[in-house]
Scaffold this active site. Sequence first.
Site, short mmCIF file in Angstrom:
data_model
loop_
_atom_site.label_atom_id
_atom_site.label_comp_id
_atom_site.label_asym_id
_atom_site.label_seq_id
_atom_site.Cartn_x
_atom_site.Cartn_y
_atom_site.Cartn_z
N LYS A 114 0.81 -1.21 0.00
CA LYS A 114 0.00 0.00 0.00
C LYS A 114 0.85 1.27 0.00
CE LYS A 114 -4.11 -1.97 2.23
NZ LYS A 114 -5.03 -1.91 3.39
N LYS A 196 -11.41 -9.15 -10.19
CA LYS A 196 -12.38 -9.50 -9.16
C LYS A 196 -13.60 -8.59 -9.23
CE LYS A 196 -11.48 -10.68 -5.00
NZ LYS A 196 -11.03 -10.73 -3.58
N LYS A 199 -16.81 -3.10 -6.11
CA LYS A 199 -17.71 -1.94 -6.13
C LYS A 199 -17.03 -0.72 -6.76
CE LYS A 199 -16.66 0.24 -1.70
NZ LYS A 199 -17.25 0.87 -0.51
#
Length: 333
Positions: A114, A196, A199
Amino acid sequence: MRVVSGIQPTGNLHLGNYLGAIRQWVALQDSIPAGDDCLFFLADLHALSQPVVPAELDANTTEMAATLLACGIDPKRSILFNQARVPAHSALHWILGGTARMGWLSRMTQWKDKAGKKGETQSVGLFTYPVLQAADVLLYQATHVPVGEDQKQHLELARDIAVKFNTDYGDTFVLPEPLISKAAPRIMSLRDATAKMSKSDPSDASRINLVDSDDLISSKIRKAKSDADALPGEVAGLADRAEARNLVTIYAALEGTTPDAVLARYAGQGFGAFKPALADLAVATLAPIRDRLTALLEDRAAVGAVLADGAARAATLAAPTLAAAQRAVGLQV
């Protein structure tokens, strides 16, 4: 046996979230022996490791709680709460911060992924949140923690912190064991089976949202990317057919069976026959969840009351451990 697991509160959950995580929580709740504990929490404190919009975090916490309830988490059988209502999480986090080591945290895979080369621009919370994760489970003397591949390292860190604390200050914490459930199905986008279901995908047609209407669910499945070939009799025949494999995987996960069992039933048939059957199954499974979720969100105060009750029960379980840790390091409180 005491099982503890958390999930970050995000909005607009979809089929991949349900099949990949939430349904496994429900199965765990329903299978745990009477007298043992399941604690499921919304990790709203963890959400602060990234910039947040306060109103969105507030709304997402309620909506995630409602979703868990709609999917089958029973507050009479499990303890459902959000972290922020149990201050002992933050208190133990700070105590364990004196035990955890910078080197341990800097080696965490998710931190490296990250932060990348921009670590100095990231929040302290993003660096130290694995210590809060350790506090989340050690606080309740968890015996087992459900983990996926991406969380194994964090549980190992929690165990390392517990071992060092117990060595330095005396036996205080139980060492939690990983609870490896059967592999969750990997649900991919309906428009691109190499990605994948998410949203964040700009195309709403790529996912089935838990709040979608029956007609919209059916429409999305009918329009899902597939191919013109007939279905084979076994999974090996789908090796180079990602879209077909994804739709078969979804069918098997919804029905609670295996892809091979699905293919044995539909071998030789095309998607003209398979997609309507999948749409009917998806509607039958998701419509009751959507209806319960809609009803719950019409009374957000009642959802909040469930979280408050769960937090009170969780705080009662947490208090002895926090007090023991405070005494162990010499704090007078």
